[in-house]
Write an enzyme that holds these catalytic residues in place. Structure first.
Site, short mmCIF file in Angstrom:
data_model
loop_
_atom_site.label_atom_id
_atom_site.label_comp_id
_atom_site.label_asym_id
_atom_site.label_seq_id
_atom_site.Cartn_x
_atom_site.Cartn_y
_atom_site.Cartn_z
N ASP A 122 19.13 16.74 47.28
CA ASP A 122 20.55 16.97 47.03
C ASP A 122 21.35 15.82 47.63
O ASP A 122 21.26 15.55 48.83
CB ASP A 122 20.97 18.30 47.67
CG ASP A 122 22.33 18.77 47.18
OD1 ASP A 122 23.04 17.97 46.56
OD2 ASP A 122 22.67 19.94 47.42
N ASP A 124 23.88 16.24 40.85
CA ASP A 124 23.50 15.72 42.17
C ASP A 124 22.32 16.46 42.81
O ASP A 124 22.05 16.32 43.99
CB ASP A 124 24.70 15.78 43.13
CG ASP A 124 25.26 17.19 43.30
OD1 ASP A 124 24.80 18.10 42.59
OD2 ASP A 124 26.16 17.37 44.13
N GLU A 125 21.58 17.23 42.00
CA GLU A 125 20.44 17.99 42.53
C GLU A 125 19.20 17.77 41.69
O GLU A 125 19.26 17.73 40.45
CB GLU A 125 20.75 19.49 42.51
CG GLU A 125 21.60 20.00 43.63
CD GLU A 125 21.69 21.52 43.59
OE1 GLU A 125 20.89 22.19 44.28
OE2 GLU A 125 22.53 22.04 42.84
#
Length: 385
Positions: free
Chosen positions: A9, A102-103
């Protein structure tokens, strides 16, 4: 063989991106969002110390932290940097799933025989930060649920390795809020009967939990016990959704075509949000009466918002439709999809706009898509193809 699942993350991703291009923002309370009536899209850890949180009204955030700096946000920049990180991970990881902008999830099972899963992941994280300047945290464990919780506990810019024997000791003392599928309503329901830690939840009989909260009860019980067999789904960027409408009679009615486009976009955008997708590419297709077919596409910042996508679709249609010949077909395609929620693209949207989307989607889910809709797209109901 034990599974080795990594959750990565990018820490306060929007904030980190802004700090890359403006070093004066480093170390100060920073809020990403827009307008006095807008909401917080993201905020720095310095702002969080004052109680600022994502989806909070900007006015409330500024009341809590008046010294904070507000930046409108640049989804084009964030999308570009997200693609860069994706390419780095794709090149090195055997199996990667892009869960959102974003993961990321990685399945590196068997890596211990060659490099050591934890050290390999640490090197990958260092490579990402070195090549992009973005801080990243990760959790390594036996499944998606535990690795995601581990990432959250390791932030900011931290790492946690939770092997099989440590899963229960790691999860037990944590709040049930840490379980990804526990929202505010479920938390309040369980809290009222004294269930606040994961250990207490894990010791509750699964049938009782299922009776309390419905079909997700068993799934929640499994997660509390560290059980999750969900596979890491290989990331395929070219995945898309589309719809087309063929006219019974060829047409040149521009207002009707605009209304049709709006209705088609509304239906596809609802599908995006229902399945938790965001699109980065819009394509419009037209077929003339003589069967000539033309398309035009546009790369955009990740979104699933009707009002944004409708505007883009109409602009593409205007640029594409230049021959003033009757049309027999129009189509729209959304591609370049990643997992994510509409809320990550709220820089110019008010709290009322967000509430409107949530209310409309809830009604459509309960009563059917045609139960509520925008007037602009109400003239025709296109069929998905």
């Amino acid at each position: 063989m034990d599974r080795a699942i990594v959750h990565m993350d990018l820490d306060t991703f929007f904030v980190s991106c802004e700090r890359l291009i403006n070093s004066q923002l480093v170390g100060i309370p920073l809020i990403i969002g827009g307008g006095d009536r807008g909401v917080v899209s993201s905020c720095s850890y310095e702002a969080r110390k004052f109680g600022v949180r994502s989806a909070m009204p900007i006015k409330m955030a500024m009341h809590l932290c008046p010294q904070a700096r507000i930046v409108k946000g640049d989804m084009e920049l964030y999308s570009r940097l997200s693609h860069t990180v994706t390419e780095i991970i794709e090149e090195k990881a055997p199996v990667m799933e892009k869960a959102s902008i974003d993961e990321f999830y990685l399945d590196i099972s068997g890596m211990d025989r060659f490099h050591g899963s934890y050290s390999w992941t640490g090197e990958l994280a260092k490579t990402i930060t070195k090549e992009t300047g973005l801080p990243i945290s990760f959790g390594l464990s036996i499944n998606k649920t535990v690795s995601k919780i581990a990432t959250g506990e390791g932030k900011p810019n931290g790492t946690l390795n939770i092997p099989d024997l440590m899963v229960r000791p790691f999860l037990n003392p944590l709040s049930i809020r840490k379980i990804p599928m526990v929202g505010e309503m479920t938390f309040n329901l369980l809290s009222r009967i004294g269930i606040r830690t994961i250990q207490t939840l894990s010791e509750m009989p699964a049938p009782v939990l299922q009776q309390m909260i419905g079909k997700n009860g068993l799934e929640l019980w499994k997660k509390a016990n560290g059980i999750d067999f969900t596979p890491v789904e290989p990331y395929v960027e070219r995945k898309s959704i589309s719809t087309e409408h063929t006219f019974l009679k060829d047409t040149i009615d521009i207002p009707m075509l605009h209304a049709l486009l709006a209705g088609m976009v509304e239906k596809l955008a609802y599908q995006l949000r229902s399945e938790q997708w965001l699109t980065s590419t819009v394509t419009v297709k037209i077929r003339y009466a003589n069967f000539d077919t033309e398309t035009k596409q546009c790369r955009i910042a990740y979104t699933s918002a009707d009002h944004t996508l409708t505007r883009i679709a109409k602009e593409l249609f205007t640029k594409l439709y230049q021959r003033r010949m009757r049309l027999r077909l129009v189509g729209i395609q959304f591609s370049g999809l990643v997992r994510g929620n509409y809320q990550i693209n709220i820089f110019e949207d008010t709290q009322e706009m967000m509430a409107l989307y949530q209310a409309m989607d809830k009604m459509k889910t309960r009563y059917g898509f045609d139960s509520v809709g925008r007037c602009a797209g109400a003239r025709l109901k296109p069929k998905n193809k």
